[in-house]
Design an enzyme around this catalytic site. Sequence first.
Site, PDB file in Angstrom:
ATOM      1  N   GLU B  50       0.860  -1.177   0.000  1.00 15.09           N
ATOM      2  CA  GLU B  50       0.000   0.000   0.000  1.00 15.09           C
ATOM      3  C   GLU B  50       0.897   1.227   0.000  1.00 15.09           C
ATOM      4  OE1 GLU B  50      -2.263   0.159   3.573  1.00 15.09           O
ATOM      5  OE2 GLU B  50      -3.022  -1.877   3.372  1.00 15.09           O
ATOM      6  N   ASP B  61      -5.173   8.401  11.075  1.00 10.45           N
ATOM      7  CA  ASP B  61      -3.797   8.043  11.377  1.00 10.45           C
ATOM      8  C   ASP B  61      -3.323   8.561  12.725  1.00 10.45           C
ATOM      9  OD1 ASP B  61      -2.883   6.504   9.119  1.00 10.45           O
ATOM     10  OD2 ASP B  61      -3.246   8.312   7.937  1.00 10.45           O
TER      11      ASP B  61
END
Lengths: 399, 266
Positions: B50, B61
């Site tokens: 990814e 995140d």
Amino acid sequence: MTATTQAGDGTFGRFGGRMMPEALMAALDELTVAWQDAMADPAFTGEFERMLREYAGTPSLLYDATKLSELAGARILLKREDLNHTGAHKIRNVLGQALLTKRMGKTRVIAETGAGQHGVATATAAAYLGLDCVVYMGEVDTERQALNVARMQLLGAEVIAVKSGSRTLKDAINEAIRDWVATVDHTAYVFGTAAGPHPFPSLVKSFCRGIGDEARAQCLELTGALPDAVTACVGGGSNAIGLFAGFVDDPSVRLVGFEAGGEGFPGPRHAATISAGEYGVLHGARTFVLQDDDGQTVESHSISAGLDYPGVGPEHAFLAESGRGEYRPVTDAEAMDAFALLSRTEGIIPAIESAHAVAGTLALAKEVPGSTLLVNLSGRGDKDMGTAVEYFGLGKADQ
Amino acid sequence: MSHSTTRAFDQARAEGRAALVGYLPAGFPDVAGGIDAIKVMVENGCDAIEVGLPYSDPVMDGPTIQAAAQQALEQGVRTRDVLRTVEAVAATGAPTLVMTYWNPVERYGVDRFAADLASAGGAGLITPDLVPDEATGWIAAADAHDLDKVFLVSPSSTDARLAMTTAACRGFVYATAVMGVTGARESTSELAAPLVERTKKVTDLPVAVGLGVSNGDQAAEVARHADGVIVGSAFVRVLLDAPDRTTGLEALADLTRDLADGVRRA
């Protein structure tokens, strides 16, 4: 069907929706159902109205600003949200959301804040209703607004300085979302403006629409007619959407929002999101966003912290695109002139946010002399004295 | 030939193990350095990659990936650099996806992004803040360009949403093992196994588990029930902590081998 009726998925034309992680979908659904259920329950709405009346001090006055009107060449009416408890319209939103939090059986609220006004309001509602409260605030803002940090702490809230990204409001929102993803089972996110994912834009409007509903009735009583235009400043847009909600179904009434033009629009330093007109996604909604060619959010600028946000509520984006609403930039300098003018002529020191609405309305008055213009004076200026001292060189007594 | 991630899962399944999916943001520490780092991950055992598209407002995140993305943005990384990274990584033969928040794709143009990703050899997109309910445009573009659509499922997803989300996926399903943001954690989440089980009831697609895995032992534990193990923050961490690039790449190789060993131990 009104201009702002939304689909069940929270879209306003091509704006709105839920651009959020899957982890929050169940919580957003739960919140939507709980909110709709509460708004249909007289026990909830009755309690909300009682709190507003007995604790927040609403309905706020509609003040006929005759001296300002004389200068402006139009009749200017001020909706005095600055007189509410905690000094702004924001108390309406946080009392509604905090009461809903209790109804949902949750014990903790989190909030983001820029200058600290929404944080102080949330901390106030949490103290009043006995909820734990954590406020995320950009590190830069905690330094600029140390007094508001102290107020929140005094009210029993924990204030967390956010050190990521640009360390301002948008990063405080990011951090609050990150908290919420991990704590959603017992925590409610008290969002500070009519933006974000569905149901927030509509939910916040429902708690702020008292501004417009009261103003409409008060204006009819005072003048015997509807105003020609209603005006408000627009950052995320909660005070403006609350005002507009009362008039959107009156086609004769113009809805005019004033964005922060910062150091000048067009230009590199402003927060005039709708005027800039770049379609995108920010904080859970499709809306207009200040962004670069790659879709990275660009930092906004305004002398007023409450308008210093690179996004805007999706319903405002829709009202602008449909033509029902008009949105114009007002610069820092124009706002500060109006700030001083209203102080001198009427003895009312407005929040610098609200001074943008006053400045824009004075310009509008020149276009439609003799008209009746109803301005939402969304907050008071106590919090802005530091800025005023610096801007005008005040604070030294004559010797 | 399709570039779909399915290849990597099929191959791992044939070997009787879970696939190892590695994440790094593009442009970290710079574009060329990021490509070198990802190639090290492929050479040492990542089955699929990814490539993160660094974004100014990464709400899913934690601090580690935020720091890397911010560093990449400060260095001036652009969307076209992400596609350049994909092209270089896909040339190794490893299926290569882009993980991205939605606004940069919308800004680039959804169909144009899909076309350019496909011609770079990319496998598809993982979209942490785009649910299928909002993805009509992306689904059409992905189908038109033969790309994987990887949506996320969460411990909080209802059964109805699990069914709807997995039906919209192609390639694999990304199961977020914890209620929270990305970042290495001390122990694996007890929420992972039940989520994988619930997800597998409604789809035949491979189910990969992400969020929190940082070493071979945790990978082995997750690989017992999942078809794939996704690791991101731990890779970023070793690069952030390394005193220089050579040491960083060595540490990255060591970690990859440890994780690759883990998915084979389950």
